[in-house]
Motif scaffolding. Structure first.
Motif, PDB file in Angstrom:
ATOM      1  N   ARG A 220       0.859  -1.184   0.000  1.00  0.00           N
ATOM      2  CA  ARG A 220       0.000   0.000   0.000  1.00  0.00           C
ATOM      3  C   ARG A 220       0.891   1.228   0.000  1.00  0.00           C
ATOM      4  O   ARG A 220       1.865   1.312   0.755  1.00  0.00           O
ATOM      5  N   THR A 221       0.559   2.196  -0.845  1.00  0.00           N
ATOM      6  CA  THR A 221       1.365   3.402  -1.000  1.00  0.00           C
ATOM      7  C   THR A 221       0.557   4.621  -0.590  1.00  0.00           C
ATOM      8  O   THR A 221      -0.538   4.848  -1.119  1.00  0.00           O
ATOM      9  N   VAL A 222       1.084   5.389   0.353  1.00  0.00           N
ATOM     10  CA  VAL A 222       0.481   6.652   0.766  1.00  0.00           C
ATOM     11  C   VAL A 222       1.610   7.681   0.837  1.00  0.00           C
ATOM     12  O   VAL A 222       2.243   7.864   1.874  1.00  0.00           O
ATOM     13  N   LEU A 223       1.895   8.304  -0.295  1.00  0.00           N
ATOM     14  CA  LEU A 223       2.981   9.267  -0.340  1.00  0.00           C
ATOM     15  C   LEU A 223       2.475  10.643   0.073  1.00  0.00           C
ATOM     16  O   LEU A 223       1.323  10.997  -0.223  1.00  0.00           O
ATOM     17  N   PRO A 224       3.290  11.427   0.800  1.00  0.00           N
ATOM     18  CA  PRO A 224       4.697  11.189   1.127  1.00  0.00           C
ATOM     19  C   PRO A 224       4.929  10.409   2.419  1.00  0.00           C
ATOM     20  O   PRO A 224       6.059  10.359   2.920  1.00  0.00           O
ATOM     21  N   LEU A 225       3.884   9.788   2.965  1.00  0.00           N
ATOM     22  CA  LEU A 225       4.031   9.123   4.259  1.00  0.00           C
ATOM     23  C   LEU A 225       4.796   7.811   4.159  1.00  0.00           C
ATOM     24  O   LEU A 225       5.435   7.389   5.110  1.00  0.00           O
ATOM     25  N   GLY A 226       4.728   7.127   3.026  1.00  0.00           N
ATOM     26  CA  GLY A 226       5.492   5.904   2.873  1.00  0.00           C
ATOM     27  C   GLY A 226       4.656   4.726   2.414  1.00  0.00           C
ATOM     28  O   GLY A 226       3.601   4.885   1.790  1.00  0.00           O
ATOM     29  N   PHE A 227       5.146   3.531   2.756  1.00  0.00           N
ATOM     30  CA  PHE A 227       4.561   2.286   2.268  1.00  0.00           C
ATOM     31  C   PHE A 227       4.193   1.379   3.440  1.00  0.00           C
ATOM     32  O   PHE A 227       4.818   1.419   4.500  1.00  0.00           O
ATOM     33  N   ALA A 228       3.190   0.558   3.220  1.00  0.00           N
ATOM     34  CA  ALA A 228       2.843  -0.526   4.141  1.00  0.00           C
ATOM     35  C   ALA A 228       2.862  -1.821   3.345  1.00  0.00           C
ATOM     36  O   ALA A 228       2.715  -1.818   2.119  1.00  0.00           O
ATOM     37  N   ALA A 229       3.061  -2.935   4.036  1.00  0.00           N
ATOM     38  CA  ALA A 229       3.106  -4.236   3.363  1.00  0.00           C
ATOM     39  C   ALA A 229       2.330  -5.251   4.187  1.00  0.00           C
ATOM     40  O   ALA A 229       2.255  -5.148   5.419  1.00  0.00           O
ATOM     41  N   ARG A 230       1.757  -6.211   3.487  1.00  0.00           N
ATOM     42  CA  ARG A 230       1.134  -7.318   4.194  1.00  0.00           C
ATOM     43  C   ARG A 230       1.348  -8.609   3.426  1.00  0.00           C
ATOM     44  O   ARG A 230       1.449  -8.618   2.195  1.00  0.00           O
ATOM     45  N   LEU A 231       1.431  -9.689   4.189  1.00  0.00           N
ATOM     46  CA  LEU A 231       1.740 -10.997   3.629  1.00  0.00           C
ATOM     47  C   LEU A 231       0.621 -11.957   4.032  1.00  0.00           C
ATOM     48  O   LEU A 231       0.307 -12.106   5.209  1.00  0.00           O
ATOM     49  N   THR A 232       0.014 -12.586   3.011  1.00  0.00           N
ATOM     50  CA  THR A 232      -1.089 -13.520   3.236  1.00  0.00           C
ATOM     51  C   THR A 232      -0.672 -14.910   2.787  1.00  0.00           C
ATOM     52  O   THR A 232      -0.102 -15.078   1.702  1.00  0.00           O
ATOM     53  N   ARG A 233      -0.947 -15.895   3.632  1.00  0.00           N
ATOM     54  CA  ARG A 233      -0.638 -17.289   3.294  1.00  0.00           C
ATOM     55  C   ARG A 233      -1.927 -18.002   2.872  1.00  0.00           C
ATOM     56  O   ARG A 233      -2.960 -17.888   3.538  1.00  0.00           O
ATOM     57  N   TYR A 234      -1.842 -18.734   1.761  1.00  0.00           N
ATOM     58  CA  TYR A 234      -2.995 -19.471   1.246  1.00  0.00           C
ATOM     59  C   TYR A 234      -2.707 -20.966   1.292  1.00  0.00           C
ATOM     60  O   TYR A 234      -1.672 -21.431   0.808  1.00  0.00           O
ATOM     61  N   THR A 235      -3.635 -21.699   1.853  1.00  0.00           N
ATOM     62  CA  THR A 235      -3.581 -23.155   1.777  1.00  0.00           C
ATOM     63  C   THR A 235      -4.702 -23.611   0.847  1.00  0.00           C
ATOM     64  O   THR A 235      -5.707 -22.918   0.672  1.00  0.00           O
ATOM     65  N   PHE A 236      -4.524 -24.772   0.258  1.00  0.00           N
ATOM     66  CA  PHE A 236      -5.461 -25.277  -0.744  1.00  0.00           C
ATOM     67  C   PHE A 236      -6.482 -26.195  -0.077  1.00  0.00           C
ATOM     68  O   PHE A 236      -6.122 -27.214   0.508  1.00  0.00           O
ATOM     69  N   ALA A 237      -7.758 -25.804  -0.165  1.00  0.00           N
ATOM     70  CA  ALA A 237      -8.830 -26.602   0.411  1.00  0.00           C
ATOM     71  C   ALA A 237      -9.153 -27.791  -0.478  1.00  0.00           C
ATOM     72  O   ALA A 237      -8.786 -27.843  -1.656  1.00  0.00           O
ATOM     73  N   ARG A 238      -9.852 -28.768   0.078  1.00  0.00           N
ATOM     74  CA  ARG A 238     -10.189 -29.974  -0.678  1.00  0.00           C
ATOM     75  C   ARG A 238     -11.092 -29.679  -1.861  1.00  0.00           C
ATOM     76  O   ARG A 238     -11.077 -30.394  -2.861  1.00  0.00           O
ATOM     77  N   ASP A 239     -11.913 -28.625  -1.742  1.00  0.00           N
ATOM     78  CA  ASP A 239     -12.812 -28.286  -2.846  1.00  0.00           C
ATOM     79  C   ASP A 239     -12.133 -27.440  -3.915  1.00  0.00           C
ATOM     80  O   ASP A 239     -12.771 -26.974  -4.855  1.00  0.00           O
ATOM     81  N   GLY A 240     -10.789 -27.249  -3.771  1.00  0.00           N
ATOM     82  CA  GLY A 240     -10.042 -26.489  -4.760  1.00  0.00           C
ATOM     83  C   GLY A 240      -9.931 -25.013  -4.458  1.00  0.00           C
ATOM     84  O   GLY A 240      -9.222 -24.287  -5.159  1.00  0.00           O
ATOM     85  N   GLY A 241     -10.616 -24.548  -3.417  1.00  0.00           N
ATOM     86  CA  GLY A 241     -10.539 -23.146  -3.056  1.00  0.00           C
ATOM     87  C   GLY A 241      -9.283 -22.822  -2.253  1.00  0.00           C
ATOM     88  O   GLY A 241      -8.489 -23.699  -1.906  1.00  0.00           O
ATOM     89  N   LEU A 242      -9.111 -21.548  -1.952  1.00  0.00           N
ATOM     90  CA  LEU A 242      -7.973 -21.087  -1.177  1.00  0.00           C
ATOM     91  C   LEU A 242      -8.446 -20.596   0.180  1.00  0.00           C
ATOM     92  O   LEU A 242      -9.427 -19.874   0.285  1.00  0.00           O
ATOM     93  N   VAL A 243      -7.729 -21.001   1.227  1.00  0.00           N
ATOM     94  CA  VAL A 243      -8.003 -20.542   2.582  1.00  0.00           C
ATOM     95  C   VAL A 243      -6.920 -19.551   2.971  1.00  0.00           C
ATOM     96  O   VAL A 243      -5.727 -19.894   2.969  1.00  0.00           O
ATOM     97  N   ALA A 244      -7.316 -18.316   3.286  1.00  0.00           N
ATOM     98  CA  ALA A 244      -6.361 -17.246   3.527  1.00  0.00           C
ATOM     99  C   ALA A 244      -6.066 -17.060   5.012  1.00  0.00           C
ATOM    100  O   ALA A 244      -6.957 -17.199   5.861  1.00  0.00           O
ATOM    101  N   GLU A 245      -4.801 -16.741   5.300  1.00  0.00           N
ATOM    102  CA  GLU A 245      -4.375 -16.428   6.664  1.00  0.00           C
ATOM    103  C   GLU A 245      -3.365 -15.281   6.604  1.00  0.00           C
ATOM    104  O   GLU A 245      -2.322 -15.399   5.965  1.00  0.00           O
ATOM    105  N   ARG A 246      -3.673 -14.179   7.240  1.00  0.00           N
ATOM    106  CA  ARG A 246      -2.738 -13.046   7.279  1.00  0.00           C
ATOM    107  C   ARG A 246      -1.626 -13.345   8.273  1.00  0.00           C
ATOM    108  O   ARG A 246      -1.889 -13.592   9.451  1.00  0.00           O
TER     109      ARG A 246
END
Length: 296
Positions: A220-246
């Motif tokens: 995320r960019t908010v200039l001139p204040l700077g940047f933020a970052a986030r990392l999300t982990r996805y595991t694969f569900a049995r039905d083929g979908g993605l399960v998200a975890e921040r």
């Protein structure tokens, strides 16, 4: 209220709004500045691949150059970092790609050392295979809709799974719907999943860990204040979908313009997320290696 006081208040409110909603699970390890005084092309780093249990790494400039890092590590992390060599991203015949075609953004490394590189640039957006010295081997099939992407909103994230299949997604696209996660399978790029679009957040990097879980780095960019970052982990569900975890969200201005991402394990077995910041070739910004230990 004075203008200065108003600006301070606005900055505080924005920082509060963009602060993580909950305490991040990841643990900060270190941040190391990377410099290469003898290499004029060093900068604009957009991707990283850590190798040899953290002793070396490849970083990719968005102006079509690969750099190799030598990293000396101690108990607390990197104690010394040096850029030991550079290689231009070239066509088959070894000619450096023309300026409009060398916006290299994503990097994934096969077990045999072959590199997959993704490129931005509107109609020039593509993914290609290159040798370790940067010479192009082949180009993957065209990605439908690449010509409609914004020039600076193409394929930044790139990852390879344990079966050798490539994954990518655009940084931006027309409309306000979800971002398609694409997978190269059986000779064609197909929509594998849909990643919900988060207002203000741009997907900039992908990688898999050794357990087959997929990670998405967003900025995320908010200039001139700077940047933020986030990392999300996805595991694969049995039905083929993605399960998200921040697993990580930084406050605004905590780090620079984080783009590249590499998942690996250190000598103690910790899962490490290594990221790099893009200085955009601006003298007031830095190229930093940032590392967090992630929960398993």
């Amino acid at each position: 209220m004075s203008r200065i006081a108003q600006r301070v208040l606005i900055a505080a409110l924005v920082a509060l709004i963009l602060a993580p909603a909950a305490i991040a699970q990841a643990t900060f390890v270190q941040e190391v500045r990377l410099t290469a005084p003898g290499l004029a092309r060093f900068g604009g780093i957009s991707a990283v691949e850590v190798m040899n249990s953290g002793a070396t790494a490849l970083v990719l400039s968005d102006r079509g150059t690969l750099f190799t890092l030598s990293l000396t590590r101690g108990p607390a992390g990197v104690t010394a970092a040096s850029v030991c060599c550079a290689a231009a991203i070239t066509w088959y015949e070894g000619v450096h790609l023309p300026g409009r075609q060398r916006d290299s953004e994503g990097l994934a490394r096969r077990p045999d050392g072959t590199l997959a590189i993704s490129f931005e640039g509107g109609p020039l957006g593509r993914v290609a295979y290159h040798r370790a010295d940067g010479v192009q081997i082949s180009v993957t099939p065209p990605i439908a809709g690449a010509e409609d992407l914004p020039r600076n909103g193409g394929f930044e994230g790139l990852a390879i799974d344990t079966s050798g299949r490539l994954y990518t997604l655009p940084e931006d696209m027309p409309g306000d719907g979800p971002i398609p996660l694409l997978r190269l399978d059986r000779g064609a790029w197909q929509v594998f999943a849909q990643v919900p679009r988060a207002p203000g957040w741009s997907p900039v990097a992908l990688d898999f860990d050794d357990q087959g879980r997929l990670y998405l780095l967003q900025r995320r960019t908010v200039l001139p204040l700077g940047f933020a970052a986030r990392l999300t982990r996805y595991t694969f569900a049995r039905d083929g979908g993605l399960v998200a975890e921040r697993v990580l969200q930084t406050g605004l201005g905590r780090h620079g313009n984080l783009e590249g991402l590499s998942l690996w394990r250190d000598a103690t077995g910790r899962l490490i997320a290594t990221m790099v910041s893009d200085d955009d070739f601006m003298p007031l910004r830095a190229t930093n290696l940032v590392e967090y230990a992630l929960p398993d």
